[in-house]
Design an enzyme around this catalytic site. Structure first.
Site, PDB file in Angstrom:
ATOM      1  N   LYS A 243      57.748  60.555  26.961  1.00  0.00           N
ATOM      2  CA  LYS A 243      57.682  59.519  26.535  1.00  0.00           C
ATOM      3  C   LYS A 243      57.883  59.623  25.053  1.00  0.00           C
ATOM      4  O   LYS A 243      58.747  59.129  24.119  1.00  0.00           O
ATOM      5  CB  LYS A 243      57.326  57.809  27.180  1.00  0.00           C
ATOM      6  CG  LYS A 243      57.621  57.336  28.606  1.00  0.00           C
ATOM      7  CD  LYS A 243      59.115  56.292  28.482  1.00  0.00           C
ATOM      8  CE  LYS A 243      59.240  55.937  29.599  1.00  0.00           C
ATOM      9  NZ  LYS A 243      60.512  55.021  29.352  1.00  0.00           N
TER      10      LYS A 243
ATOM     11  N   TYR B 223      62.967  64.570  29.152  1.00  0.00           N
ATOM     12  CA  TYR B 223      62.406  63.590  30.158  1.00  0.00           C
ATOM     13  C   TYR B 223      63.612  63.176  30.833  1.00  0.00           C
ATOM     14  O   TYR B 223      63.952  63.463  31.940  1.00  0.00           O
ATOM     15  CB  TYR B 223      63.181  62.122  28.949  1.00  0.00           C
ATOM     16  CG  TYR B 223      62.834  60.708  28.981  1.00  0.00           C
ATOM     17  CD1 TYR B 223      61.875  60.346  28.529  1.00  0.00           C
ATOM     18  CD2 TYR B 223      64.311  60.178  28.934  1.00  0.00           C
ATOM     19  CE1 TYR B 223      61.833  58.560  28.724  1.00  0.00           C
ATOM     20  CE2 TYR B 223      64.518  58.461  28.869  1.00  0.00           C
ATOM     21  CZ  TYR B 223      63.188  57.958  29.227  1.00  0.00           C
ATOM     22  OH  TYR B 223      63.245  56.477  29.027  1.00  0.00           O
TER      23      TYR B 223
HETATM   24  O1  LIG Z   1      61.794  56.525  32.263  1.00  0.00           O
HETATM   25  C1  LIG Z   1      63.128  56.124  31.661  1.00  0.00           C
HETATM   26  O2  LIG Z   1      64.048  56.605  32.195  1.00  0.00           O
HETATM   27  C2  LIG Z   1      63.158  54.456  32.080  1.00  0.00           C
HETATM   28  C3  LIG Z   1      61.942  53.505  32.433  1.00  0.00           C
HETATM   29  O3  LIG Z   1      60.932  53.058  31.999  1.00  0.00           O
HETATM   30  C4  LIG Z   1      62.005  53.551  33.706  1.00  0.00           C
HETATM   31  O4  LIG Z   1      60.819  53.235  34.369  1.00  0.00           O
HETATM   32  O5  LIG Z   1      62.822  53.952  34.680  1.00  0.00           O
HETATM   33 MN   LIG Z   2      59.404  53.220  33.053  1.00  0.00          MN
END
Ligand SMILES: O=C(O)C[C@H](O)C(=O)O
Ligand SMILES: [Mn+2]
Ligand SMILES: NC(=O)c1ccc[n+]([C@@H]2O[C@H](COP(=O)([O-])OP(=O)(O)OC[C@H]3O[C@@H](n4cnc5c(N)ncnc54)[C@H](O)[C@@H]3O)[C@@H](O)[C@H]2O)c1
Length: 552
Positions: free
Chosen positions: A165, A92
């Site tokens: 996600k 992520y």
């Molecule tokens: O994706 C992430 O790390 C968190 C959030 O949704 C973002 O757009 O920064």
């Molecule tokens: Mn985001």
């Protein structure tokens, strides 16, 4: 569906690789298609982990993990569940940002995502149906790639945020990976360098806005709802001009969620509750300043403001506690460029003697003396030492959350904030931050990333068969995250650690599902909320294949 032995080996939902048992190999015609040794899942995990560790960079690690994901979902998620703290920043954010920027160049496999083009809308229904391939889809993460993290418009390359996600949904909350679908709505891109890049894999024209764009989104929503009637529809990283409008259009009609607006609102509010537990102050005494009042900034402000009302403050009084700062400085109500989400919190110039001078964060902090400063501006290093020192001069425990992602965009580093405030700041960051040692105390830094809540929120909503995701459910999620940190320990974090993500995702899910049932939003009867949540959870184990038919 009937499989050939080859198809079975290449179906990531069913494949067990070297862990197919002797009986399965005989029954499904796999003898000779695999090396003869039979391994356990644990052996496969050990072997795969050793390979992962040999990769030199986070990007190389993620490449390896995506290949593993493409061939064997159970093995991928088993590994993820055993190394959640190590995997989160690889699978992520922040590593995902490098992948999105280089998606076309790195492309190997479409990863079960659906790619919908604004230029080929007649194919939409068939594409979604074929991607689902008969699976009971309960969760879609959709992006149009316009506002990826803080790195802007990446067109179709943004699909990876939907993929990533969803991996966190499964890794954190046990959402069944066979019930999810990542989707990208490709409406073009404003990024010239992509349009000029021979390798670019998206539709090759400028991003389309306005009526045609909205008709495209509406058609997608209608088609997805028709094909998948029990859907939880998660919107991610849409642009500032569209995100809130789409949420407002649909939130009272279908089960939908905007992560940047609502997920981020929940995690920041939970972080403020944590900060209050540590400082022993009252939330409604705080003076809140949002720096970067876009999709996330305005969404968080609204959530915190709603909590002030819930705690009994009247709206006019509560409004006095909130200040938005964006590119133009402090936002005033005579500014005709304000977004609908900014307008309720814009101030009157008559409140300040020097209103015309409040065109920077520094000037706004000097004039307002905020006790809470939340950064969603995409402006790296914008929480400078003088600004932080000025804030800290007027409050004992300044609450400072630099939330812009990925790492290179953060408004400040946690270690600097601790140092510049002599350890008084209560800090949370968007991406993981190492502990900070300062003056003999080890400060744990909470991660205020929506990933700490959206998996549990989704799990609870889906388990409850809720018709909608209501404000009361969102509020229940924010309130449920408390109690996991000892606030009296020196250097305590304002949020629970990512190492407990699977545990508190369940806590969030139960709180959310309980609220849904309490408000009568469940479409099916739920006798026992905890059981309903547990029943929704998938775990990474090889399943029995008796219902799978294989023929030569
Ligand atoms: O994706 C992430 O790390 C968190 C959030 O949704 C973002 O757009 O920064
Ligand atoms: Mn985001
Ligand atoms: N930690 C989390 O969970 C989380 C969640 C959502 C968003 N974010 C981060 O927040 C940031 C913003 O995301 P978003 O979706 O709200 O984007 P957005 O584009 O909707 O909002 C960004 C806002 O910052 C403003 N801005 C730009 N330059 C500025 C400057 N020099 N001074 C003041 N304001 C400025 C823009 O005008 C805009 O209003 C991103 O970096 C994103 O990664 C973090």
């Amino acid at each position: 569906m009937k499989y050939t032995p080859e198809q079975l080996l290449h179906d990531p939902f069913l494949n067990k690789g070297t862990a197919f048992t002797a009986e399965e190999r005989a029954k499904y015609g796999l003898n000779g298609l695999l090396p003869s040794a039979i391994q356990t899942l644990d052996q496969q995990v050990t072997q795969a982990y050793a390979q992962l560790e040999s990769k030199p960079t986070p990007v190389a690690k993620r490449q390896f993990l995506m290949q593993l994901f493409n061939v064997n979902h159970v093995l991928f998620y088993k590994l993820f569940s055993e190394h959640i703290v190590e995997f989160m920043p690889i699978v992520y954010d922040p590593t995902i940002a490098d992948f999105i920027e280089n998606y076309s160049a790195l492309f190997i496999e479409p990863q079960n995502a659906t790619y919908l083009s604004i230029d080929a809308q007649d194919d939409m229904e068939a594409a979604l149906r074929r991607s689902a391939n008969g699976r009971d889809i309960r969760l879609i993460v959709v992006t149009d790639g316009e506002g990826i993290l803080g790195i802007g418009d990446w067109g179709t390359q943004g699909v990876d945020i939907a993929v990533g996600k969803l991996m966190v949904y499964t890794g954190a909350a046990g959402i069944d990976p066979s019930q999810v679908l990542p989707v990208v709505l490709d409406a073009g891109t404003t990024r010239k360098e992509l349009l000029e890049d021979d390798l670019y894999l998206g539709v090759r024209h400028d991003r389309i806005y306005g009526e045609k764009y909205h008709a495209f989104v509406d058609k997608f929503v209608a088609t997805a709802e028709k094909l998948f009637p029990h859907l939880y529809l998660h919107f991610e990283d849409f642009g500032r001009a569209n995100a809130a409008d789409i949420l407002n259009q649909y939130k009272d009609k279908i089960t939908t969620f905007n992560d940047d607006i609502q997920g981020t609102g929940i995690i920041v509010l939970a972080g403020l509750f944590g900060a209050m537990n540590i400082s022993k102050q009252k939330l409604t005494d705080q003076v809140y300043m949002s720096f970067g009042a876009g999709t996330a900034g305005a969404g968080i402000t609204q959530r915190v403001y709603d909590e002030f009302l819930q705690q009994g403050m009247d709206p006019a009084e509560a409004k006095k506690h909130f200040y938005l700062v964006d590119k133009q400085g402090l936002l005033f109500d005579d500014d005709d460029t304000l977004t609908p989400a900014q307008k309720p919190f814009a101030r009157s110039r008559s409140e300040f003697k020097n209103a015309a001078e409040l065109t920077s964060l520094e000037a706004a902090v000097k004039a307002v003396h905020p006790t809470v400063l939340v950064g969603t501006s995409t402006q790296p290093g914008s929480f400078t030492q003088p600004i932080v020192a000025e804030m800290a001069a007027h409050t004992e425990r300044p609450i400072i959350f630099p939330l812009s992602n990925p790492t290179k965009l953060a408004e400040a580093k946690a270690a600097d904030l601790i140092k510049w405030t002599e350890g008084r700041a209560l800090v949370a960051t968007g991406i993981p931050a190492a502990d900070v040692d300062y003056n003999g105390v080890t400060y744990a830094i909470g991660q205020a990333n929506n990933a700490l809540v959206y998996p549990g929120l989704g799990l609870g909503t889906i388990a409850a068969t809720s018709k909608l995701l209501s404000d009361a459910m969102i509020s229940a999620a924010a309130h449920s995250l408390g109690g996991l940190v000892d606030p009296d320990k020196a250097g305590a974090a304002v949020l629970p650690p990512v190492s407990k993500l699977d545990q508190f995702s369940k806590t969030v899910a139960i709180a959310v599902a309980t609220q849904a049932v309490k408000d009568g939003l469940n479409e099916e009867p739920i006798a026992d909320v905890k059981q309903a949540v547990a029943d929704m959870q998938w775990s990474p184990e090889y399943r029995d294949l008796t219902d799978v038919e294989v023929e030569d």
